[in-house]
Design a protein around this motif. Sequence first.
Motif, PDB file in Angstrom:
ATOM      1  N   ALA A   1      -5.116  -0.022  -1.289  1.00  0.00           N
ATOM      2  CA  ALA A   1      -5.326  -1.000  -1.782  1.00  0.00           C
ATOM      3  C   ALA A   1      -5.546  -1.318  -3.330  1.00  0.00           C
TER       4      ALA A   1
ATOM      5  N   ARG B   1       1.051  -3.134  -1.320  1.00  0.00           N
ATOM      6  CA  ARG B   1      -0.833  -2.355  -1.328  1.00  0.00           C
ATOM      7  C   ARG B   1      -1.162  -2.650  -2.788  1.00  0.00           C
TER       8      ARG B   1
ATOM      9  N   LEU C   1      -5.628  -2.800   5.186  1.00  0.00           N
ATOM     10  CA  LEU C   1      -3.867  -1.699   4.555  1.00  0.00           C
ATOM     11  C   LEU C   1      -5.283  -0.192   4.994  1.00  0.00           C
TER      12      LEU C   1
END
Length: 328
Positions: free
Chosen positions: A113, A276, A310
């Motif tokens: 991320a 992301r 994530l």
Amino acid sequence: MTTRTCDILIVGAGPAGLYGAYYAGFRGFDTVVLDTLPEAGGQITAMYPEKDIFDVGGFPVIKGRDLVHQLLEQAKAGDPEYLLDEQAVGLETSEEGPAVVTTATGRRIEAKAVILTGGIGSFRPRPIPVGEEWIGRGAAYFVPRLADYEGRDVVIVGGGDSAFDWAWSLHPLARSVAIVHRREEFRAHSGMVEKVRALGVRFVTSSELAAVHGTATIDAVDVRHKVTGEVTTLPCDAIVAALGFIANIGPMADWGLELSKRRVVVDASMHSSLPRVLAAGDLATYPGKVPLISVGFGEVATAVNNAAPLVDSHLGVFPGHSSGESGE
């Protein structure tokens, strides 16, 4: 090309980015912080390390440099890696990941991320309309050391928050302080305007700098009233031009992000329009946004926690309380 893999890449080492580094470390993430400036701290370090800051929770007042130091100390526990004096130039993202950021030096950073906390991006001061030849010789756009103004007659040009913050900080040291502003109304916070007025700082409004006098050093300035044309000469051996700055988010503008007025549009979870990629702090925008340092801290904590799934799909957004165990 050097490649660094990490859980979270934070682009921007200002206050929001540094607090994000702490919070990512709190969640156990391998974190990299990238910034174009050679030192951490963003605008605070670059422009006003001596300025008093009043809106950080738990600190009635704190100097900019001290806030940066405390944030760096707070982040140490998570052992983030700082890549300073290095600009992010490219971004590739996908739902499957990772996000890939490339830098001007050819470095490649792969992150699960990316959190953008780049403040206003790169910036340059708005030029002073008269007397620019004196910049560095008695005139300045920023005040890195308050002590340099001790016993001096200071004229501050501008009517925003920075102008009044400098007046507040310099008044105890300077022989005299005057604020010259081209309007009657000020853009600065009304509470600070009244505090500075109570100090006895001279306000010269509806007026503009007309001339700077001096040979080796500045001796005085002429100020012209915009309506009457009357010229007033003020004692002055130091000018602070607090006229704001021109911002440029640089290569980020070409990354495909949804932007509004050079800010990254985010949702309530601080996610941008790209997978992301999240954003927080002054760079992020949404309806009702209030651009304060204290707000940026909350935003970047929100961004880190919403990035957690994530990093690891088994992780939830809520981190638990950092102050100890709690019941339901």
